[in-house]
Design a protein around this motif. Structure first.
Motif, PDB file in Angstrom:
ATOM      1  N   GLY A 132       0.669  -1.199  -0.048  1.00 19.27           N
ATOM      2  CA  GLY A 132       0.061   0.108  -0.063  1.00 19.27           C
ATOM      3  C   GLY A 132       0.764   1.199  -0.103  1.00 19.27           C
ATOM      4  N   GLU A 133       1.963   1.250   0.760  1.00 14.53           N
ATOM      5  CA  GLU A 133       2.727   2.262   0.892  1.00 14.53           C
ATOM      6  C   GLU A 133       3.395   2.468  -0.542  1.00 14.53           C
ATOM      7  OE1 GLU A 133       5.763   2.122   4.094  1.00 14.53           O
ATOM      8  OE2 GLU A 133       4.512   1.564   5.337  1.00 14.53           O
ATOM      9  N   LYS A 134       3.543   1.535  -1.253  1.00 18.56           N
ATOM     10  CA  LYS A 134       4.619   1.617  -2.281  1.00 18.56           C
ATOM     11  C   LYS A 134       3.591   2.262  -3.446  1.00 18.56           C
ATOM     12  CE  LYS A 134       5.746  -2.322  -3.912  1.00 18.56           C
ATOM     13  NZ  LYS A 134       6.459  -3.301  -3.942  1.00 18.56           N
ATOM     14  N   LEU A 135       2.348   2.058  -3.490  1.00 22.88           N
ATOM     15  CA  LEU A 135       1.501   2.272  -4.388  1.00 22.88           C
ATOM     16  C   LEU A 135       1.146   3.732  -4.227  1.00 22.88           C
ATOM     17  CD1 LEU A 135      -0.280   1.674  -6.962  1.00 22.88           C
ATOM     18  CD2 LEU A 135      -2.045   0.707  -5.092  1.00 22.88           C
ATOM     19  N   LYS A 136       0.878   4.029  -2.988  1.00 23.92           N
ATOM     20  CA  LYS A 136       0.616   5.525  -2.581  1.00 23.92           C
ATOM     21  C   LYS A 136       1.938   6.370  -2.927  1.00 23.92           C
ATOM     22  CE  LYS A 136      -1.444   8.554   0.865  1.00 23.92           C
ATOM     23  NZ  LYS A 136      -2.038   8.668   2.340  1.00 23.92           N
ATOM     24  N   VAL A 137       2.962   5.983  -2.883  1.00 26.00           N
ATOM     25  CA  VAL A 137       4.254   7.045  -3.251  1.00 26.00           C
ATOM     26  C   VAL A 137       4.160   6.984  -4.770  1.00 26.00           C
ATOM     27  CG1 VAL A 137       6.644   7.106  -3.286  1.00 26.00           C
ATOM     28  CG2 VAL A 137       5.326   6.464  -1.036  1.00 26.00           C
ATOM     29  N   THR A 138       3.693   5.741  -5.533  1.00 25.76           N
ATOM     30  CA  THR A 138       3.643   5.709  -6.793  1.00 25.76           C
ATOM     31  C   THR A 138       2.667   6.970  -7.238  1.00 25.76           C
ATOM     32  OG1 THR A 138       4.520   3.597  -6.981  1.00 25.76           O
ATOM     33  CG2 THR A 138       3.719   4.385  -8.972  1.00 25.76           C
ATOM     34  N   LEU A 139       1.742   6.850  -6.767  1.00 17.47           N
ATOM     35  CA  LEU A 139       0.391   7.599  -7.101  1.00 17.47           C
ATOM     36  C   LEU A 139       0.778   9.187  -7.027  1.00 17.47           C
ATOM     37  CD1 LEU A 139      -2.565   5.392  -6.021  1.00 17.47           C
ATOM     38  CD2 LEU A 139      -1.883   5.976  -8.388  1.00 17.47           C
ATOM     39  N   LEU A 140       1.471   9.524  -5.803  1.00 18.47           N
ATOM     40  CA  LEU A 140       1.856  10.722  -5.488  1.00 18.47           C
ATOM     41  C   LEU A 140       2.914  11.413  -6.334  1.00 18.47           C
ATOM     42  CD1 LEU A 140       1.724  13.172  -3.732  1.00 18.47           C
ATOM     43  CD2 LEU A 140       3.183  12.186  -2.284  1.00 18.47           C
ATOM     44  N   HIS A 141       3.846  10.498  -6.738  1.00 18.28           N
ATOM     45  CA  HIS A 141       4.911  10.722  -7.865  1.00 18.28           C
ATOM     46  C   HIS A 141       4.274  11.086  -8.971  1.00 18.28           C
ATOM     47  CE1 HIS A 141       8.744  10.232  -9.862  1.00 18.28           C
ATOM     48  NE2 HIS A 141       8.153   9.288 -10.588  1.00 18.28           N
ATOM     49  N   ALA A 142       3.403  10.201  -9.487  1.00 21.19           N
ATOM     50  CA  ALA A 142       2.651  10.528 -10.917  1.00 21.19           C
ATOM     51  C   ALA A 142       1.911  11.798 -10.808  1.00 21.19           C
ATOM     52  CB  ALA A 142       1.965   9.332 -11.475  1.00 21.19           C
ATOM     53  N   THR A 143       1.260  12.025  -9.662  1.00 21.85           N
ATOM     54  CA  THR A 143       0.443  13.268  -9.658  1.00 21.85           C
ATOM     55  C   THR A 143       1.088  14.499  -9.755  1.00 21.85           C
ATOM     56  OG1 THR A 143      -1.300  11.797  -8.516  1.00 21.85           O
ATOM     57  CG2 THR A 143      -1.342  14.277  -8.226  1.00 21.85           C
ATOM     58  N   LEU A 144       2.136  14.422  -9.066  1.00 20.76           N
ATOM     59  CA  LEU A 144       3.150  15.575  -8.984  1.00 20.76           C
ATOM     60  C   LEU A 144       3.686  15.759 -10.299  1.00 20.76           C
ATOM     61  CD1 LEU A 144       4.887  15.349  -5.455  1.00 20.76           C
ATOM     62  CD2 LEU A 144       3.080  16.753  -6.245  1.00 20.76           C
ATOM     63  N   ASN A 145       4.028  14.813 -11.082  1.00 21.68           N
ATOM     64  CA  ASN A 145       4.601  15.084 -12.252  1.00 21.68           C
ATOM     65  C   ASN A 145       3.544  15.584 -13.251  1.00 21.68           C
ATOM     66  OD1 ASN A 145       7.170  14.124 -11.915  1.00 21.68           O
ATOM     67  ND2 ASN A 145       6.900  11.956 -12.243  1.00 21.68           N
ATOM     68  N   ASP A 146       2.386  15.117 -13.242  1.00 16.33           N
ATOM     69  CA  ASP A 146       1.274  15.530 -14.136  1.00 16.33           C
ATOM     70  C   ASP A 146       0.980  17.034 -13.891  1.00 16.33           C
ATOM     71  OD1 ASP A 146       0.822  12.979 -15.083  1.00 16.33           O
ATOM     72  OD2 ASP A 146      -0.829  12.781 -13.853  1.00 16.33           O
ATOM     73  N   ILE A 147       1.207  17.459 -12.527  1.00 13.68           N
ATOM     74  CA  ILE A 147       1.102  19.026 -12.172  1.00 13.68           C
ATOM     75  C   ILE A 147       2.141  19.669 -12.823  1.00 13.68           C
ATOM     76  CG2 ILE A 147       0.973  20.658 -10.558  1.00 13.68           C
ATOM     77  CD1 ILE A 147      -0.346  18.610  -8.730  1.00 13.68           C
ATOM     78  N   VAL A 148       3.365  19.308 -12.774  1.00 14.25           N
ATOM     79  CA  VAL A 148       4.538  19.801 -13.357  1.00 14.25           C
ATOM     80  C   VAL A 148       4.633  19.976 -14.747  1.00 14.25           C
ATOM     81  CG1 VAL A 148       7.035  19.788 -13.589  1.00 14.25           C
ATOM     82  CG2 VAL A 148       5.975  19.428 -11.231  1.00 14.25           C
ATOM     83  N   LEU A 149       4.227  18.917 -15.406  1.00 15.47           N
ATOM     84  CA  LEU A 149       3.854  19.260 -16.740  1.00 15.47           C
ATOM     85  C   LEU A 149       2.996  19.741 -17.410  1.00 15.47           C
ATOM     86  CD1 LEU A 149       4.812  15.121 -17.646  1.00 15.47           C
ATOM     87  CD2 LEU A 149       6.313  17.007 -18.008  1.00 15.47           C
ATOM     88  N   GLY A 150       1.998  20.065 -16.524  1.00 16.85           N
ATOM     89  CA  GLY A 150       0.811  20.684 -17.056  1.00 16.85           C
ATOM     90  C   GLY A 150       1.525  22.323 -16.809  1.00 16.85           C
ATOM     91  N   ILE A 151       2.183  22.734 -16.055  1.00 19.43           N
ATOM     92  CA  ILE A 151       2.658  23.775 -15.766  1.00 19.43           C
ATOM     93  C   ILE A 151       3.683  24.213 -17.046  1.00 19.43           C
ATOM     94  CG2 ILE A 151       4.183  25.431 -14.520  1.00 19.43           C
ATOM     95  CD1 ILE A 151       2.907  24.122 -12.028  1.00 19.43           C
ATOM     96  N   ALA A 152       4.361  23.279 -17.261  1.00 23.17           N
ATOM     97  CA  ALA A 152       5.631  23.550 -18.493  1.00 23.17           C
ATOM     98  C   ALA A 152       4.689  23.617 -19.773  1.00 23.17           C
ATOM     99  CB  ALA A 152       6.392  22.297 -18.386  1.00 23.17           C
ATOM    100  N   ALA A 153       3.618  22.757 -20.164  1.00 24.36           N
ATOM    101  CA  ALA A 153       3.152  23.233 -21.209  1.00 24.36           C
ATOM    102  C   ALA A 153       2.212  24.453 -21.232  1.00 24.36           C
ATOM    103  CB  ALA A 153       1.949  21.913 -21.237  1.00 24.36           C
TER     104      ALA A 153
END
Length: 217
Positions: A132-153
């Motif tokens: 569960g920890e691993k999946l939560k960290v992965t989802l947070l990692h992916a969400t932050l990257n989506d936000i950052v890429l959205g800003i860059a775009a």
């Protein structure tokens, strides 16, 4: 889950799984390890440079000091450099996103198969166990990257409409906020490998090396 929903999920899995297996490196010609770690360096480097150059607008005193030391090029060159490093970073992020989604898909389906989809998600939210920890960290990692890429775009889209490639102050603030988010997301990606061992010595030649090492100890 109804039979029609199960059939739809099964059909979707049949389409997605071969693609995910390529991203996971589960092909002999991919050296039997996930390809995501090899794709992250260019977008991290390029987008970090772009965000940092944009953020200089927010700290004019710091910018003046760097100009005095002749560390920075002229402002017009900074705008051009930031624009094109941002654009290159977005292009470089395409294989990174694809390979990251492949690993997330493999992780999610593996846990859903073991626990059931709904239980797997609840365990992730509550960090009930290591999976569960691993999946939560992965989802947070992916969400932050989506936000950052959205800003860059968004920055790229706004800037390209100006003939001098100037970025509004509001977008510079977004870049200043995106940079620490991006670096923290990169840290989370590192923790997935070094703390949780995601994709490490679990398949192909890497698993053979691990088995040989264990026998030698």
């Amino acid at each position: 889950m109804s039979s029609s929903s199960r059939d739809l999920a099964h059909q979707a899995d049949k389409v997605a799984r071969p693609v995910a297996e390529v991203g996971m490196g589960q092909r002999p010609w991919l050296l039997s390890h996930p390809i995501h770690p090899a794709t992250v360096h260019y977008p991290i480097g390029l987008l970090s440079i772009s965000f940092a150059l944009d953020a200089l607008q927010v700290a004019p005193a710091f910018t003046s000091g760097l100009n005095y030391l002749k560390v920075l090029p002229p402002a017009a060159a900074i705008n051009v450099l930031s624009h094109y490093t941002g654009a290159a970073g977005l292009l470089a992020a395409i294989p990174t996103i694809a390979s990251g989604l492949a690993e997330l898909y493999a992780m999610w389906t593996g846990q859903a198969k073991a626990k059931g989809g709904e239980k797997s998600l609840k365990d992730a939210i509550n960090k009930k166990d290591v999976s569960g920890e691993k999946l939560k960290v992965t989802l947070l990692h992916a969400t932050l990257n989506d936000i950052v890429l959205g800003i860059a775009a968004y920055n790229w889209w706004v800037r390209r409409q100006d003939k001098d490639l100037l970025l509004p102050y509001t977008n510079a603030l977004l870049s200043a906020a995106a940079l620490p988010l991006f670096l923290y997301s990169a840290y989370l990606g590192g923790s997935l490998v070094y703390k949780y061992g995601v994709g490490v010595q679990r398949q192909g030649a890497a698993a053979d090396v691990k088995e040989r090492q264990e026998k030698e100890q």
